[in-house]
Enzyme design. Structure first.
Site, PDB file in Angstrom:
ATOM      1  N   HIS A  21      10.927  44.339  27.964  1.00  0.00           N
ATOM      2  CA  HIS A  21      11.840  45.321  28.555  1.00  0.00           C
ATOM      3  C   HIS A  21      11.614  46.677  27.908  1.00  0.00           C
ATOM      4  CE1 HIS A  21      13.735  43.245  25.173  1.00  0.00           C
ATOM      5  NE2 HIS A  21      14.290  44.419  24.868  1.00  0.00           N
ATOM      6  N   HIS A  65      13.654  50.096  26.825  1.00  0.00           N
ATOM      7  CA  HIS A  65      14.969  50.706  26.594  1.00  0.00           C
ATOM      8  C   HIS A  65      14.918  52.180  26.998  1.00  0.00           C
ATOM      9  CE1 HIS A  65      16.786  47.702  23.689  1.00  0.00           C
ATOM     10  NE2 HIS A  65      15.509  47.386  23.535  1.00  0.00           N
TER      11      HIS A  65
END
Ligand code: AMP
Ligand code: ZN
Length: 162
Positions: free
Chosen positions: A105, A107
């Site tokens: 992922h 951020h």
């Protein structure tokens, strides 16, 4: 499931498949983005591939580029709505790099002065190596990049240590 498919429980896979609670702010055929459950500041977003890949090194190049493209699209919106002109775009890839959720992922973190969060660079613990060492490392990287028989991005990286 991706190349690095895991049998471990994955909270982000649950969210992708609609089985986990999430505040989704963006979706397309390859990615979703949702609000971090423990934000640094309001507006902290996670951009996540729909397919499960554990770390950045496992993610196909085009998909990694797409995730960054989504981050660039969301960035101005997050900046506007959070009222924070400043942002960190962060990827923690691997345990030593501080990754906690092993579904890759990105951020997107709106920053405020004195919010207490820190990416402490330059690193105060650095030994500040001699220029010859920096030049030598740069030359090694250039050599790897231009070697036509060298590994693909999925293979284990050679150590850059001394
Ligand atoms: P990292 O250390 O880069 O793996 O960051 C994982 C991030 O995922 C942290 O900022 C967590 O707050 C966030 N997180 C963990 N579980 C959830 C969840 N169920 N929904 C939203 N964010 C989550
Ligand atoms: Zn997953």
């Amino acid at each position: 499931m991706g190349v690095a498919a895991t049998t471990r429980h994955c909270i982000f896979c649950e969210i992708v498949h609609g089985a986990g609670e999430a505040s989704i702010c963006y979706q397309d055929d390859r990615a979703i983005a949702f609000m971090d459950i423990q934000p640094v500041n309001a507006g902290h977003v996670l951009i996540v591939p729909r397919e499960h890949f554990e770390t950045l090194s496992d993610v196909p190049h085009a998909l990694a580029m797409h995730l960054f493209d989504v981050a660039l699209r969301l960035g101005p919106v997050v900046r506007k709505l959070s009222g924070s002109p400043d942002l960190n775009v962060v990827v923690n890839s691997g345990e030593a790099a501080g990754q906690d959720v092993f579904h890759h992922h990105v951020h997107l973190i709106p920053r405020r002065p004195d919010d207490g969060f820190d990416v402490p660079l330059p690193f105060s613990g650095s030994q500040m190596p001699d220029r010859t060492l920096l030049d030598a490392m740069a030359a090694r990287i250039i050599g790897e990049l231009h070697d036509p028989v060298k590994r693909t991005s999925r293979e284990q990286p050679a150590s850059l240590g001394a």
